[in-house]
Design an enzyme around this catalytic site. Structure first.
Site, PDB file in Angstrom:
ATOM      1  N   TRP A  90     -24.850 -50.616  27.607  1.00  0.00           N
ATOM      2  CA  TRP A  90     -24.561 -50.853  29.020  1.00  0.00           C
ATOM      3  C   TRP A  90     -23.918 -52.213  29.251  1.00  0.00           C
ATOM      4  O   TRP A  90     -23.168 -52.392  30.217  1.00  0.00           O
ATOM      5  CB  TRP A  90     -25.830 -50.715  29.853  1.00  0.00           C
ATOM      6  CG  TRP A  90     -26.199 -49.293  30.076  1.00  0.00           C
ATOM      7  CD1 TRP A  90     -27.322 -48.670  29.634  1.00  0.00           C
ATOM      8  CD2 TRP A  90     -25.454 -48.299  30.777  1.00  0.00           C
ATOM      9  NE1 TRP A  90     -27.314 -47.348  30.004  1.00  0.00           N
ATOM     10  CE2 TRP A  90     -26.184 -47.093  30.713  1.00  0.00           C
ATOM     11  CE3 TRP A  90     -24.231 -48.287  31.441  1.00  0.00           C
ATOM     12  CZ2 TRP A  90     -25.736 -45.912  31.293  1.00  0.00           C
ATOM     13  CZ3 TRP A  90     -23.798 -47.113  32.019  1.00  0.00           C
ATOM     14  CH2 TRP A  90     -24.540 -45.957  31.946  1.00  0.00           C
ATOM     15  N   GLN A  91     -24.202 -53.178  28.387  1.00  0.00           N
ATOM     16  CA  GLN A  91     -23.599 -54.497  28.552  1.00  0.00           C
ATOM     17  C   GLN A  91     -22.169 -54.555  28.044  1.00  0.00           C
ATOM     18  O   GLN A  91     -21.439 -55.468  28.398  1.00  0.00           O
ATOM     19  CB  GLN A  91     -24.433 -55.552  27.818  1.00  0.00           C
ATOM     20  CG  GLN A  91     -25.757 -55.822  28.466  1.00  0.00           C
ATOM     21  CD  GLN A  91     -26.606 -56.772  27.652  1.00  0.00           C
ATOM     22  OE1 GLN A  91     -26.296 -57.099  26.519  1.00  0.00           O
ATOM     23  NE2 GLN A  91     -27.699 -57.207  28.246  1.00  0.00           N
ATOM     24  N   TYR A 106     -28.159 -59.465  39.669  1.00  0.00           N
ATOM     25  CA  TYR A 106     -29.182 -59.999  38.780  1.00  0.00           C
ATOM     26  C   TYR A 106     -29.475 -61.473  39.065  1.00  0.00           C
ATOM     27  O   TYR A 106     -30.627 -61.851  39.301  1.00  0.00           O
ATOM     28  CB  TYR A 106     -28.754 -59.807  37.325  1.00  0.00           C
ATOM     29  CG  TYR A 106     -29.785 -60.239  36.324  1.00  0.00           C
ATOM     30  CD1 TYR A 106     -30.885 -59.433  36.045  1.00  0.00           C
ATOM     31  CD2 TYR A 106     -29.662 -61.442  35.642  1.00  0.00           C
ATOM     32  CE1 TYR A 106     -31.832 -59.821  35.121  1.00  0.00           C
ATOM     33  CE2 TYR A 106     -30.605 -61.830  34.718  1.00  0.00           C
ATOM     34  CZ  TYR A 106     -31.681 -61.022  34.459  1.00  0.00           C
ATOM     35  OH  TYR A 106     -32.629 -61.414  33.548  1.00  0.00           O
ATOM     36  N   HIS A 131     -24.074 -44.277  40.321  1.00  0.00           N
ATOM     37  CA  HIS A 131     -23.646 -43.214  39.418  1.00  0.00           C
ATOM     38  C   HIS A 131     -23.903 -41.848  40.047  1.00  0.00           C
ATOM     39  O   HIS A 131     -23.070 -40.943  39.965  1.00  0.00           O
ATOM     40  CB  HIS A 131     -24.363 -43.327  38.073  1.00  0.00           C
ATOM     41  CG  HIS A 131     -23.700 -44.252  37.119  1.00  0.00           C
ATOM     42  ND1 HIS A 131     -23.911 -45.605  37.150  1.00  0.00           N
ATOM     43  CD2 HIS A 131     -22.833 -44.025  36.107  1.00  0.00           C
ATOM     44  CE1 HIS A 131     -23.197 -46.173  36.196  1.00  0.00           C
ATOM     45  NE2 HIS A 131     -22.523 -45.239  35.549  1.00  0.00           N
TER      46      HIS A 131
END
Length: 165
Positions: A90-91, A106, A131
């Site tokens: 995901w990063q 974040y 999503h």
């Protein structure tokens, strides 16, 4: 870019649509072995289409736009295909969205006193919502499949998830 879009359309029309049309009878009869066979037949073109779309969008389109706008930083993705953890995937698969989420979700949550775990749960929750929204609105299918799978990935990455407690 036009060739890749035509290739995607050709794969959908010539490979996926006939398989989906052949799936209606096994679905109606609840024939689980044929349903599984049709699902496996769809997984191959789905994988090809996903990879071609990734290359078309992240490599071709975004680099073309960056070239026209003379945008110097062209790091739109990193080596997500070498990911050993869900967090690493995901990063690295969508750098602009990851950087946006870190910068606008974040870090502000950390600065107002949330723990790192709480902040990452909130970021993942927002990402899961969008999503689901991006899937359900165009397809006019309001279910929570994308949302649930995103949160399921968060729960499987080894963190404590408030939904699993």
């Amino acid at each position: 870019m036009l060739f890749l879009i035509q290739l995607i359309l050709g794969l959908v029309q010539q490979w996926m649509v006939p398989t989906i049309n052949n799936s209606f009878k096994p679905l109606k009869e609840m024939n689980y072995s044929l349903m599984l066979e049709r699902l496996l037949k769809l997984s191959v073109p789905n994988h090809f289409i996903w990879l071609i779309f990734f290359y078309w969008f992240f490599h071709s389109c975004l680099n073309a736009i960056a070239e026209v706008l003379r945008f110097a930083d062209r790091e739109f993705y990193r080596d997500w295909w070498n990911a050993e953890t869900v967090q690493y995937f995901w990063q690295n698969w969508n750098i602009p969205v990851h950087r946006w989420a870190v910068r606008h979700l974040y870090k502000p949550l950390i600065s107002v006193g949330c723990s790192k775990t709480q902040a990452s749960v909130c970021v993942f929750f927002v990402s899961a919502f969008f999503h689901e929204y991006l899937v359900s609105v165009p397809l006019k299918m309001h279910r929570i499949w994308a949302f649930s799978s995103m949160l399921g990935q968060y729960c499987n990455k080894g963190s404590i998830c408030f939904l699993c407690v």
